[in-house]
Design an enzyme around this catalytic site. Structure first.
Site, mmCIF file in Angstrom:
data_model
loop_
_atom_site.group_PDB
_atom_site.id
_atom_site.type_symbol
_atom_site.label_atom_id
_atom_site.label_comp_id
_atom_site.label_asym_id
_atom_site.label_seq_id
_atom_site.Cartn_x
_atom_site.Cartn_y
_atom_site.Cartn_z
ATOM 1 N N HIS A 1 6.852 -0.708 -13.437
ATOM 2 C CA HIS A 1 6.331 -2.038 -13.095
ATOM 3 C C HIS A 1 7.113 -3.169 -13.775
ATOM 4 O O HIS A 1 7.003 -4.325 -13.361
ATOM 5 C CB HIS A 1 4.864 -2.159 -13.506
ATOM 6 C CG HIS A 1 3.879 -1.664 -12.489
ATOM 7 N ND1 HIS A 1 3.845 -2.130 -11.190
ATOM 8 C CD2 HIS A 1 2.861 -0.770 -12.597
ATOM 9 C CE1 HIS A 1 2.842 -1.532 -10.538
ATOM 10 N NE2 HIS A 1 2.242 -0.699 -11.363
ATOM 11 N N GLU B 1 0.202 -2.581 -16.540
ATOM 12 C CA GLU B 1 1.561 -2.964 -16.905
ATOM 13 C C GLU B 1 1.665 -4.321 -17.597
ATOM 14 O O GLU B 1 2.457 -5.171 -17.192
ATOM 15 C CB GLU B 1 2.421 -2.942 -15.636
ATOM 16 C CG GLU B 1 1.998 -3.926 -14.528
ATOM 17 C CD GLU B 1 0.954 -3.411 -13.547
ATOM 18 O OE1 GLU B 1 0.179 -2.501 -13.919
ATOM 19 O OE2 GLU B 1 0.904 -3.929 -12.425
ATOM 20 N N ASP C 1 -11.101 -5.682 -5.313
ATOM 21 C CA ASP C 1 -11.526 -4.431 -5.967
ATOM 22 C C ASP C 1 -12.109 -3.437 -4.962
ATOM 23 O O ASP C 1 -12.022 -2.231 -5.155
ATOM 24 C CB ASP C 1 -12.568 -4.710 -7.067
ATOM 25 C CG ASP C 1 -11.919 -5.251 -8.351
ATOM 26 O OD1 ASP C 1 -10.685 -5.149 -8.495
ATOM 27 O OD2 ASP C 1 -12.661 -5.784 -9.205
ATOM 28 N N TYR D 1 -0.397 2.733 -2.944
ATOM 29 C CA TYR D 1 0.485 3.602 -3.716
ATOM 30 C C TYR D 1 1.233 4.562 -2.801
ATOM 31 O O TYR D 1 2.455 4.610 -2.776
ATOM 32 C CB TYR D 1 -0.326 4.427 -4.724
ATOM 33 C CG TYR D 1 -0.981 3.613 -5.824
ATOM 34 C CD1 TYR D 1 -0.426 3.552 -7.088
ATOM 35 C CD2 TYR D 1 -2.164 2.910 -5.593
ATOM 36 C CE1 TYR D 1 -1.011 2.818 -8.104
ATOM 37 C CE2 TYR D 1 -2.759 2.180 -6.607
ATOM 38 C CZ TYR D 1 -2.182 2.129 -7.860
ATOM 39 O OH TYR D 1 -2.761 1.394 -8.848
#
Ligand code: BES
Ligand code: ZN
Length: 631
Positions: free
Chosen positions: A292, A264, A383, A391
């Site tokens: 976003h 985004e 990461d 989500y």
């Protein structure tokens, strides 16, 4: 109320554990970032100037860097002696700069990236040299020295210098100098949204305030993919939250090593070319990145421990947008207002069913510490924590609130309030809950909030209680999938007459097809399907077998290769490996190599990866190496 919120607040870090910067000592009034692209040397040199308020009268500024060479540091225009600490794992090297204990200071750092830079990838584009960056979550520090925490925001002026066209995270301003590109970002943004791309880029309109950019080779396909939906998405999002504040919403389709579906970047959303599949089914990613613009870019998580505030909210808005589009299309097909609205909700519920399945799957397979909604990242690499959890667990937490508080009509005013209240700011989960109480207590709904098990929702591993979902659109798929299960359980011998075909699934929407294939994939794992039957599947469903759509391709190959007893000699396996070799989107590449490892052999997976490793972006390469046990 304050006791609930205080209790929540006591359960996570006060400061962002993923930065070494002393960000709470300063306010960033503005930032000017100049980046020069050197294609020949595969480096970026640059200069960053911070206009700071020293809030605590500290005598030291600490910035994050990683694998950067620092050339010079000036404070108030004068060179100073700086210190670059040895690199710590994950966090990188702290850059320590002496500063005056006065309130307003200007700090300027010139620097150069090195070949260990994890944010950028130089590649040969289709039509010339190309470079792009990907900074989320904590890779910005390998592109420029910064407060690399989403808690800090600044307006920016960007200057990009390159022999090829440049895009950065702002609104383009005209520049009279050749090879110099200037951008303004008046809205304060965090470091992870800083981005640079340079290459042979052209653009085509996809809406009144939207262009799509790509290399000239596939610009027409990019335009076709998005032009039907772009402005509709923006208008629906504006009605749901409030007006789009960034002026233009442009996007850029990157080369195939781009490691995400989308990113985004303000004013220049980045997209994987796997979205350009010629059937407009993947524009949902565009809806996600657009959302976003409010959740993430205006209202931002203050550390990656609260990442769900970015992604959970974005999936929530994405599903509302796509539900509204489905309703609009039903209306256009002649349905009444009420029927169309009901259909829109059924479509949203179908999306939720896929989301729920992936939440349950992730909870049962992923490192449990990272299946909490709010996670602990002290000493950890963000990461490594990345998964569907922020989500989908984030989405289902919001959906739980929506349902408990009385449905969308009761929840919609809160959406507007929340995004207005926190725009231009960064917040944590306690502030989110505090705002719920602030909003719903005067409406007589405090008891409802008190009845929520916050500990379970926020700080407990594993799946939440299963919500009741409307299966109108899913049931067709499950009914058909159920016939497969029955057929396999009966066992028919040589499978010369398989009673299924492409025609059965012709009426399925893209979402329904995905749900069907995921259903087969799941059930085949426990059913012990005969290899002969698996090997006949490409003839049963030639449409899936020949699909170029990455979503279909990856689950289809999962079904075949997990169950078909294929070897390194088989065409199916080699074709899939070849596809992986030029697909850098981690959503496909990471499970793809694991599939080769588990379905064929570890040696084969590693050999295939080695063959293609130079193709992948550094972030993707590192993750696949971890997945395959190579480091
Ligand atoms: N901001 C994310 C991508 C990201 C997350 C990059 C974490 C680096 C670290 C982006 O908005 C995203 O969620 N992309 C998804 C798209 C999807 C959910 C529609 C993706 O890449 O798959
Ligand atoms: Zn996202």
């Amino acid at each position: 109320m304050s006791t609930v919120v205080d209790r929540i607040r006591s359960k996570f870090h006060k400061l962002d554990p993923s930065t070494q910067s002393n960000y709470t000592d300063f306010k960033v009034r503005s930032t000017t970032l100049e980046l020069n692209v050197l294609f020949g040397e595969k480096r970026i040199t640059g200069n960053v100037q911070y206009d700071l308020t020293n809030k605590t009268n500290t005598d030291k500024l600490v910035l994050d860097t990683s694998a950067l060479e620092i050339k010079q540091v000036k404070v108030g225009g004068e060179p100073v002696n700086f210190q670059l600490d040895p690199a710590k794992p994950v966090l990188g090297s702290a850059l320590k700069i002496p500063v005056p204990q006065s309130s307003a200071i200007i700090v300027e750092v010139s620097f150069e990236t090195t070949e260990k830079c994890t944010a950028i990838q130089f590649i040969k584009g289709d039509t010339g040299p190309y470079v792009f960056s990907q900074c989320q979550a904590i890779h910005a520090r390998s592109l420029f020295p910064c407060f690399d925490t989403p808690a800090v925001k600044s307006p920016y002026k960007f200057i990009g210098k390159s022999p090829a066209k440049v895009t950065m995270s702002g609104r383009p301003r005209s520049s009279d100098v050749a090879n110099v590109y200037v951008f303004d970002q008046p809205i304060p943004i965090p470091s992870y949204l800083v981005s640079i791309t340079s290459g042979n880029l052209c653009k085509a309109p996809i809406g009144p305030r939207s262009d799509v950019y790509s290399e000239p080779t596939n610009i027409k396909q990019c335009q076709w993919e998005f032009e039907k939906d772009m402005e509709n998405y923006i208008q629906i999002a504006e009605a749901l939250v409030f007006d789009y504040e960034w002026e233009r919403f442009d996007s850029l389709v990157l080369p195939s090593s781009f490691p995400y579906g989308g990113m985004e970047i303000p004013n220049m959303t980045q997209l994987t070319p796997t979205l350009i599949c010629g059937d407009r089914t993947q524009t949902t990613v565009m809806a996600h990145e657009l959302a976003h613009s409010w959740s993430g870019n205006l209202v931002t998580n203050c550390s990656w421990e609260h990442f769900w505030l970015n992604e959970g909210w974005t999936v929530y808005l994405e599903r509302r947008i796509l539900g509204a589009i489905a309703a609009k299309e039903a209306k256009a097909r002649g349905k009444s207002d009420n029927e169309a609205k009901a259909y829109g909700e059924q479509a949203r519920q179908l999306d939720m069913i896929s989301g729920w399945n992936s939440l349950v799957e992730t909870c049962s397979t992923f490192d449990p510490q990272f299946t909490k909604l709010v996670i602990d990242l002290e000493g950890k690499d963000p990461d490594d924590s990345f998964s569907r959890i922020p989500y989908e667990k984030g989405f289902f937490f919001l959906y739980h609130l929506e349902t408990k508080l009385g449905g969308v009509e009761q929840f919609d005013p809160f959406i507007k309030h929340y995004f207005k209240k926190f725009r231009y700011q960064s917040l944590d989960t306690a502030q989110f809950v505090d705002t719920l109480y602030e909003f719903y207590t005067p409406l007589g709904k405090k008891d409802i909030l008190d009845s929520i098990d916050w500990d379970k929702q926020l700080f407990t591993s594993g799946a939440p209680d299963e919500p009741k979902l409307d299966t109108t659109l899913a049931s067709e798929v499950y009914k058909y999938g159920g016939k497969w299960v029955e057929y396999i359980k009966k066992g028919e011998g040589d499978f010369s007459n398989i009673p299924f075909s492409d025609a059965d699934t012709e009426s399925f929407s893209g979402e329904q097809s995905m749900l069907f294939l995921e259903y087969l994939s799941e059930n085949f794992k426990t059913l012990k399907v005969p290899v002969d039957l698996i090997r006949k599947l490409p003839q049963v469903y030639p449409r899936y077998a020949s699909s170029q759509n990455g979503e279909i391709l990856s689950v289809w190959n999962d079904i075949l290769i997990s169950n078909g007893n294929y070897t390194a000699e088989d065409e199916i396996v080699n074709a899939f490996a070849a596809w992986l070799g030029h697909t850098g989107r981690m959503k496909y590449a990471r499970p793809g190599y694991l599939l080769l490892k588990n379905g064929v052999s570890s040696e084969y997976a590693i050999a295939q990866f080695k063959k293609h490793e130079a193709f992948y972006h550094p972030i993707c390469k590192t993750m696949i190496e971890k997945d395959l046990g190579l480091n």
